[in-house]
Scaffold this motif. Structure first.
Motif, PDB file in Angstrom:
ATOM      1  N   LYS A 205       8.397   6.569  -3.055  1.00  0.00           N
ATOM      2  CA  LYS A 205       9.713   6.546  -3.685  1.00  0.00           C
ATOM      3  C   LYS A 205      10.417   7.897  -3.536  1.00  0.00           C
ATOM      4  CE  LYS A 205      12.203   5.468  -7.906  1.00  0.00           C
ATOM      5  NZ  LYS A 205      12.119   4.839  -9.228  1.00  0.00           N
ATOM      6  N   GLY A 206       9.671   8.982  -3.702  1.00  0.00           N
ATOM      7  CA  GLY A 206      10.259  10.314  -3.588  1.00  0.00           C
ATOM      8  C   GLY A 206      10.834  10.580  -2.208  1.00  0.00           C
ATOM      9  N   LEU A 207      10.095  10.226  -1.162  1.00  0.00           N
ATOM     10  CA  LEU A 207      10.598  10.456   0.193  1.00  0.00           C
ATOM     11  C   LEU A 207      11.738   9.503   0.514  1.00  0.00           C
ATOM     12  CD1 LEU A 207      10.576  12.119   2.711  1.00  0.00           C
ATOM     13  CD2 LEU A 207       8.688  10.723   3.582  1.00  0.00           C
ATOM     14  N   MET A 208      11.667   8.271  -0.001  1.00  0.00           N
ATOM     15  CA  MET A 208      12.780   7.340   0.201  1.00  0.00           C
ATOM     16  C   MET A 208      14.056   7.904  -0.431  1.00  0.00           C
ATOM     17  SD  MET A 208      13.406   3.494  -1.245  1.00  0.00           S
ATOM     18  CE  MET A 208      13.595   4.181  -2.879  1.00  0.00           C
ATOM     19  N   GLN A 209      13.939   8.492  -1.615  1.00  0.00           N
ATOM     20  CA  GLN A 209      15.108   9.081  -2.267  1.00  0.00           C
ATOM     21  C   GLN A 209      15.627  10.287  -1.491  1.00  0.00           C
ATOM     22  OE1 GLN A 209      13.180   9.189  -6.236  1.00  0.00           O
ATOM     23  NE2 GLN A 209      15.032   8.145  -6.960  1.00  0.00           N
ATOM     24  N   THR A 210      14.728  11.076  -0.919  1.00  0.00           N
ATOM     25  CA  THR A 210      15.150  12.202  -0.076  1.00  0.00           C
ATOM     26  C   THR A 210      15.905  11.694   1.139  1.00  0.00           C
ATOM     27  OG1 THR A 210      13.291  13.551  -0.816  1.00  0.00           O
ATOM     28  CG2 THR A 210      14.322  14.177   1.280  1.00  0.00           C
ATOM     29  N   ILE A 211      15.418  10.635   1.750  1.00  0.00           N
ATOM     30  CA  ILE A 211      16.097  10.038   2.902  1.00  0.00           C
ATOM     31  C   ILE A 211      17.498   9.587   2.503  1.00  0.00           C
ATOM     32  CG2 ILE A 211      16.104   8.015   4.439  1.00  0.00           C
ATOM     33  CD1 ILE A 211      12.994   8.341   4.554  1.00  0.00           C
TER      34      ILE A 211
ATOM     35  N   ALA B  75       4.221   3.656  -6.611  1.00  0.00           N
ATOM     36  CA  ALA B  75       5.362   4.097  -5.804  1.00  0.00           C
ATOM     37  C   ALA B  75       5.643   5.582  -5.976  1.00  0.00           C
ATOM     38  CB  ALA B  75       6.608   3.295  -6.175  1.00  0.00           C
ATOM     39  N   MET B  76       5.173   6.123  -7.090  1.00  0.00           N
ATOM     40  CA  MET B  76       5.423   7.535  -7.380  1.00  0.00           C
ATOM     41  C   MET B  76       4.172   8.387  -7.276  1.00  0.00           C
ATOM     42  SD  MET B  76       8.095   6.837 -10.466  1.00  0.00           S
ATOM     43  CE  MET B  76       7.163   5.479 -11.135  1.00  0.00           C
ATOM     44  N   ALA B  77       3.032   7.761  -6.940  1.00  0.00           N
ATOM     45  CA  ALA B  77       1.774   8.490  -6.807  1.00  0.00           C
ATOM     46  C   ALA B  77       1.844   9.430  -5.608  1.00  0.00           C
ATOM     47  CB  ALA B  77       0.616   7.509  -6.649  1.00  0.00           C
ATOM     48  N   LEU B  78       1.531  10.685  -5.847  1.00  0.00           N
ATOM     49  CA  LEU B  78       1.577  11.691  -4.788  1.00  0.00           C
ATOM     50  C   LEU B  78       0.413  11.484  -3.822  1.00  0.00           C
ATOM     51  CD1 LEU B  78       2.538  14.830  -6.891  1.00  0.00           C
ATOM     52  CD2 LEU B  78       4.039  13.200  -5.707  1.00  0.00           C
ATOM     53  N   GLN B  79       0.736  11.512  -2.551  1.00  0.00           N
ATOM     54  CA  GLN B  79      -0.244  11.291  -1.488  1.00  0.00           C
ATOM     55  C   GLN B  79      -0.542  12.602  -0.775  1.00  0.00           C
ATOM     56  OE1 GLN B  79      -1.589   8.124  -0.848  1.00  0.00           O
ATOM     57  NE2 GLN B  79      -0.465   7.516  -2.681  1.00  0.00           N
ATOM     58  N   LYS B  80      -1.790  12.771  -0.396  1.00  0.00           N
ATOM     59  CA  LYS B  80      -2.186  13.954   0.377  1.00  0.00           C
ATOM     60  C   LYS B  80      -1.731  13.769   1.814  1.00  0.00           C
ATOM     61  CE  LYS B  80      -6.210  14.735  -2.469  1.00  0.00           C
ATOM     62  NZ  LYS B  80      -7.651  14.823  -2.553  1.00  0.00           N
ATOM     63  N   PRO B  81      -1.531  14.754   2.611  1.00  0.00           N
ATOM     64  CA  PRO B  81      -1.775  16.164   2.330  1.00  0.00           C
ATOM     65  C   PRO B  81      -0.550  16.905   1.796  1.00  0.00           C
ATOM     66  CG  PRO B  81      -1.348  15.929   4.661  1.00  0.00           C
ATOM     67  CD  PRO B  81      -1.268  14.546   4.046  1.00  0.00           C
ATOM     68  N   LYS B  82       0.627  16.286   1.779  1.00  0.00           N
ATOM     69  CA  LYS B  82       1.859  17.004   1.426  1.00  0.00           C
ATOM     70  C   LYS B  82       2.303  16.803  -0.016  1.00  0.00           C
ATOM     71  CE  LYS B  82       2.899  18.370   5.702  1.00  0.00           C
ATOM     72  NZ  LYS B  82       3.196  19.688   6.137  1.00  0.00           N
ATOM     73  N   GLY B  83       1.607  15.951  -0.767  1.00  0.00           N
ATOM     74  CA  GLY B  83       1.985  15.705  -2.150  1.00  0.00           C
ATOM     75  C   GLY B  83       3.318  14.979  -2.274  1.00  0.00           C
TER      76      GLY B  83
ATOM     77  N   GLU C 293       0.820  -1.213   0.000  1.00  0.00           N
ATOM     78  CA  GLU C 293       0.000   0.000   0.000  1.00  0.00           C
ATOM     79  C   GLU C 293       0.857   1.267   0.000  1.00  0.00           C
ATOM     80  OE1 GLU C 293      -3.321   0.011  -0.291  1.00  0.00           O
ATOM     81  OE2 GLU C 293      -3.198  -2.171  -0.408  1.00  0.00           O
ATOM     82  N   PRO C 294       0.682   2.163  -0.982  1.00  0.00           N
ATOM     83  CA  PRO C 294       1.484   3.390  -1.050  1.00  0.00           C
ATOM     84  C   PRO C 294       1.377   4.274   0.195  1.00  0.00           C
ATOM     85  CG  PRO C 294       0.266   3.071  -3.092  1.00  0.00           C
ATOM     86  CD  PRO C 294      -0.220   2.029  -2.127  1.00  0.00           C
ATOM     87  N   GLN C 295       0.183   4.362   0.782  1.00  0.00           N
ATOM     88  CA  GLN C 295       0.038   5.198   1.984  1.00  0.00           C
ATOM     89  C   GLN C 295       0.835   4.617   3.140  1.00  0.00           C
ATOM     90  OE1 GLN C 295      -4.109   5.820   2.850  1.00  0.00           O
ATOM     91  NE2 GLN C 295      -4.437   7.018   0.982  1.00  0.00           N
TER      92      GLN C 295
END
Length: 144
Positions: free
Chosen positions: A87-93, A75-83, A34-36
């Motif tokens: 995968k994006g946050l994992m790459q930031t980490i 994995a790349m679908a933007l989730q609310k509330p922060k968009g 689940e992406p969330q």
């Protein structure tokens, strides 16, 4: 005079700041498709690192798909509330912290892929080393 010295000693003992407790190590294990849930695992890992924890992320099963260069759209679908996406946050980490991110040792062989399929910075966990991290004193495990 003795009473003054005794009182001064007590004041010093109780006025001395407590020794700061060592921040825990954190191992985040993500297996959920689940992406969330994947994103929340990354959010809590990032928050823990920002608060001083030393973290590692272990991605297994369908959750490891977020580490693929050609990850599924979920994995790349933007989730609310922060968009944000998992995968994006994992790459930031990976880019902004010293957090290690690994896929489980069984993932790639069972996907019929090799390490070239993973994004830069993601490794393959070695079971003995991962077990050592999981069993280390002062380690907390988050499982999603």
């Amino acid at each position: 005079m003795r009473k003054i010295l005794a009182l001064a000693s007590l004041v010093l003992v109780f006025a001395t700041p407590a020794v700061a407790q060592e921040k825990p190590s954190l191992v985040t294990v993500v297996t959920s498709p689940e992406p969330q849930t994947q994103l929340m695992a990354m959010v809590l890992t990032m928050q823990s690192v920002q608060q001083g924890a030393k973290a590692r992320v272990l991605l297994c099963g369908p959750a490891a798909d977020i580490a693929l260069t050609n990850a599924p759209a979920s994995a790349m679908a933007l989730q609310k509330p922060k968009g944000m996406s998992p995968k994006g946050l994992m790459q930031t980490i990976l880019q902004k912290t010293d957090t290690a991110v690994d896929v489980c040792a069984l993932y790639l062989p069972n996907k019929g892929r090799n390490e070239d399929a993973l994004i830069e910075g993601v490794g393959v966990a070695e079971p003995p080393q991962m077990a050592e991290h999981l069993l280390a004193e002062n380690t907390r495990i988050l499982s999603f």
